[in-house]
Design a protein around this motif. Structure first.
Motif, PDB file in Angstrom:
ATOM      1  N   LEU A   4       0.840  -1.199   0.000  1.00 58.41           N
ATOM      2  CA  LEU A   4       0.000   0.000   0.000  1.00 58.41           C
ATOM      3  C   LEU A   4       0.868   1.238   0.000  1.00 58.41           C
ATOM      4  O   LEU A   4       1.951   1.259   0.559  1.00 58.41           O
ATOM      5  N   ARG A   5       0.335   2.296  -0.651  1.00 59.52           N
ATOM      6  CA  ARG A   5       1.122   3.514  -0.876  1.00 59.52           C
ATOM      7  C   ARG A   5       0.354   4.741  -0.446  1.00 59.52           C
ATOM      8  O   ARG A   5      -0.882   4.751  -0.524  1.00 59.52           O
ATOM      9  N   PRO A   6       1.057   5.767  -0.026  1.00 67.17           N
ATOM     10  CA  PRO A   6       0.376   6.985   0.405  1.00 67.17           C
ATOM     11  C   PRO A   6      -0.121   7.807  -0.785  1.00 67.17           C
ATOM     12  O   PRO A   6       0.401   7.652  -1.888  1.00 67.17           O
ATOM     13  N   PRO A   7      -1.100   8.668  -0.559  1.00 65.88           N
ATOM     14  CA  PRO A   7      -1.490   9.598  -1.615  1.00 65.88           C
ATOM     15  C   PRO A   7      -0.398  10.662  -1.789  1.00 65.88           C
ATOM     16  O   PRO A   7       0.454  10.822  -0.917  1.00 65.88           O
ATOM     17  N   GLY A  50       4.740   6.330  -4.888  1.00 68.28           N
ATOM     18  CA  GLY A  50       5.432   5.081  -5.206  1.00 68.28           C
ATOM     19  C   GLY A  50       6.030   4.391  -3.996  1.00 68.28           C
ATOM     20  O   GLY A  50       6.599   3.309  -4.116  1.00 68.28           O
ATOM     21  N   VAL A  51       5.921   4.987  -2.826  1.00 67.64           N
ATOM     22  CA  VAL A  51       6.583   4.421  -1.639  1.00 67.64           C
ATOM     23  C   VAL A  51       5.677   3.372  -0.993  1.00 67.64           C
ATOM     24  O   VAL A  51       4.509   3.622  -0.719  1.00 67.64           O
ATOM     25  N   GLY A  52       6.235   2.187  -0.761  1.00 69.12           N
ATOM     26  CA  GLY A  52       5.479   1.161  -0.057  1.00 69.12           C
ATOM     27  C   GLY A  52       5.505   1.489   1.423  1.00 69.12           C
ATOM     28  O   GLY A  52       6.542   1.388   2.055  1.00 69.12           O
ATOM     29  N   TRP A  53       4.375   1.892   1.975  1.00 69.94           N
ATOM     30  CA  TRP A  53       4.424   2.254   3.391  1.00 69.94           C
ATOM     31  C   TRP A  53       3.735   1.198   4.255  1.00 69.94           C
ATOM     32  O   TRP A  53       3.829   1.248   5.473  1.00 69.94           O
ATOM     33  N   ILE A  54       3.053   0.246   3.605  1.00 63.45           N
ATOM     34  CA  ILE A  54       2.433  -0.870   4.325  1.00 63.45           C
ATOM     35  C   ILE A  54       2.541  -2.111   3.441  1.00 63.45           C
ATOM     36  O   ILE A  54       2.316  -2.034   2.233  1.00 63.45           O
ATOM     37  N   HIS A  55       2.895  -3.239   4.068  1.00 62.35           N
ATOM     38  CA  HIS A  55       2.792  -4.536   3.376  1.00 62.35           C
ATOM     39  C   HIS A  55       1.761  -5.378   4.104  1.00 62.35           C
ATOM     40  O   HIS A  55       1.759  -5.409   5.338  1.00 62.35           O
ATOM     41  N   LEU A  90       0.268 -11.375   8.245  1.00 57.69           N
ATOM     42  CA  LEU A  90       0.997 -10.307   8.935  1.00 57.69           C
ATOM     43  C   LEU A  90       0.866  -8.994   8.174  1.00 57.69           C
ATOM     44  O   LEU A  90       0.409  -8.958   7.024  1.00 57.69           O
ATOM     45  N   ALA A  91       1.272  -7.939   8.843  1.00 56.67           N
ATOM     46  CA  ALA A  91       1.338  -6.626   8.197  1.00 56.67           C
ATOM     47  C   ALA A  91       2.588  -5.905   8.680  1.00 56.67           C
ATOM     48  O   ALA A  91       3.024  -6.084   9.817  1.00 56.67           O
ATOM     49  N   ILE A  92       3.147  -5.123   7.780  1.00 56.17           N
ATOM     50  CA  ILE A  92       4.294  -4.276   8.130  1.00 56.17           C
ATOM     51  C   ILE A  92       3.866  -2.834   7.934  1.00 56.17           C
ATOM     52  O   ILE A  92       3.387  -2.460   6.863  1.00 56.17           O
ATOM     53  N   ARG A  93       4.003  -2.040   8.974  1.00 61.21           N
ATOM     54  CA  ARG A  93       3.708  -0.608   8.886  1.00 61.21           C
ATOM     55  C   ARG A  93       5.022   0.139   8.993  1.00 61.21           C
ATOM     56  O   ARG A  93       5.736   0.003   9.990  1.00 61.21           O
ATOM     57  N   PHE A  94       5.380   0.889   7.949  1.00 61.68           N
ATOM     58  CA  PHE A  94       6.602   1.688   8.014  1.00 61.68           C
ATOM     59  C   PHE A  94       6.315   3.002   8.714  1.00 61.68           C
ATOM     60  O   PHE A  94       5.205   3.540   8.639  1.00 61.68           O
ATOM     61  N   LEU A  95       7.336   3.512   9.372  1.00 61.62           N
ATOM     62  CA  LEU A  95       7.188   4.808  10.043  1.00 61.62           C
ATOM     63  C   LEU A  95       7.511   5.898   9.033  1.00 61.62           C
ATOM     64  O   LEU A  95       8.658   6.063   8.619  1.00 61.62           O
TER      65      LEU A  95
END
Ligand code: ADP
Ligand code: MG
Length: 403
Positions: free
Chosen positions: A210-213, A218-223, A319-324
């Motif tokens: 998932l990517r931010p608006p 283009g940055v993956g901020w959540i998997h 699982l999920a990965i949340r980037f800071l």
């Protein structure tokens, strides 16, 4: 004497792989141009050298008599690793495959020859070529350097003016002064992990990215694992990923296919990297399916057989990965004064791994590049969406004071 392996690059991702290689009983050599690179301190032998000096890296490899060469998560190192392996007669993916898996124009041409579904594209080096390229591809489009990574120099083009506004920045990120324009496609982005052994390609995981608006589009901020895609679309995604790896000629190696599942155009290939991905994807493999990508990469670098037990999923753990990242992510923008809360985050239900890379004095900007991800939280749960809720909630427990 244990077999020695050469790590091209000595950054954070390499550091963990070097530690793992030593645990597995290998001798390690690492090169990095930065004498402070964290991986150099862990290696048995370390050399300060810019790895774009391929002849220099070959000389290091010869001098240490290494039996294998690899990189973890550094796309720029992939062609260097292939060249070193070829020069010393060591196992490798070959310079041609390394080229088409790191150069976006060469990759698109190869995928096109094999009929792999992908965005429309055109290559360019000048403003005149850029205009012709955008004319051919149409708006909206994406402009990117032909040979860079980590979202550096990647822009979404909404208007013709955007092309001129961003062309210089995109070309500047390419060491060869080349860029590519592609048709922009909306949809669910997917990241895959695939393992090629003796020309047979097997998908290991497929996860939502998932990517931010906004400018960080283009940055993956959540998997999120497993992917929320299902049915025919899921099959189409797996098929496109495997076909792309075959088309690019990767016979033995770890592939990182990136896809977009669109409403109207089916599943399209964004790119396929020939390496263990950065951004915690190796951790995703470990926590989601119990597979150790570093061990597989090491065996492949040494030309040893990779047994089925190492590539077979041992379980399937949502699982999920949340980037800071900064707003609208969990971090504030501003100059970092203090960061606390990692213990709280690690104690949160379902959290299996977390880290924060922020250092006092650095400035947090709105998210635009991969490098703006300044830490992460990995959470598991009975379902992927529950894992995402947990990772989101835990990420908010960091206390970041900014001025
Ligand atoms: N043609 C496209 N349509 C829509 N989004 C795209 C397209 N190309 C790239 N992107 C977005 O930008 C990100 C970065 O592009 P990518 O080609 O993977 O470059 P990088 O080498 O920087 O990772 C992708 O992961 C995707 O989110
Ligand atoms: Mg990419």
């Amino acid at each position: 004497m244990p077999d020695a392996v050469l790590f091209v690059g000595g950054g954070r991702h390499q550091r963990r792989a070097i530690v793992r290689a030593r645990e597995l009983g290998f001798a390690t050599v690492a090169v990095d141009r930065n004498s402070e690179a964290p991986g150099l301190a862990e290696a048995d032998a370390a050399e300060v050298l810019d790895f774009s000096d391929v002849a220099g890296v070959i000389e290091v490899a010869r001098r240490h008599g290494v039996a294998g060469v690899l990189t973890v998560s550094a796309d720029r190192a992939v062609p260097v690793v292939a060249a070193v392996a070829d020069a010393l007669g060591l196992p490798g993916i070959g310079v041609e495959t390394a080229h088409v898996m790191t150069h976006k124009v060469a990759m698109r041409r190869t995928l096109a020859e094999h009929g792999v579904p992908q965005p429309q594209f055109a290559a360019l080096r000048t403003l005149a070529e850029a205009r012709a390229a955008l004319g051919a591809v149409g708006l909206p489009a994406v402009l990117k350097p032909a040979d860079s990574g980590g979202q550096r120099g990647v822009f979404r083009l909404e208007t013709w003016d955007d092309l001129e506004a961003h062309l210089h920045a995109a070309l500047a990120e390419s060491p060869t002064g080349e860029a590519i324009v592609e048709s922009f496609h909306d949809g669910l982005e997917l990241n895959g992990l695939a393992i090629a052994r003796g020309g047979e390609v097997r998908m290991l995981t497929l996860s939502d990215r998932l990517r931010p608006p906004g400018i960080g589009f283009g940055v993956g901020w959540i998997h999120v694992f497993p992917t929320t895609l299902f049915g025919d679309a899921l099959e189409a995604a797996e098929d496109a990923a495997v076909r792309a790896v075959h088309a690019l000629g990767l016979r033995d190696g770890i592939a990182f296919p990136q896809l977009i599942a669109t409403e109207s155009a089916g599943v399209l290939v964004v790119e396929v990297a020939a390496r263990i991905p950065g951004g915690q994807m190796a951790d995703l493999a470990a926590h989601a399916v119990g597979v150790d990508l570093v061990e597989i990469a090491l065996l492949q670098a040494l030309g040893r057989p990779v047994p089925d037990e190492l590539v077979r999923p041992r379980f399937e753990q949502p699982l999920a990965i949340r980037f800071l990242t900064a707003e609208p992510g969990p971090l504030p923008t501003g100059r970092v004064e203090a960061v606390t809360g990692l213990e709280r985050v690690l104690a949160f239900p379902g959290v299996v791994q977390a880290d924060v890379f922020l250092t006092p004095g650095e400035t947090i900007r709105p998210v635009r590049l991969d490098g703006d991800r300044r830490g992460y939280v990995i959470a598991v749960a009975d379902t992927n969406l529950e894992a995402l809720d947990r990772a989101e909630a835990a990420a908010r427990l960091f206390d970041v004071v900014v001025s």
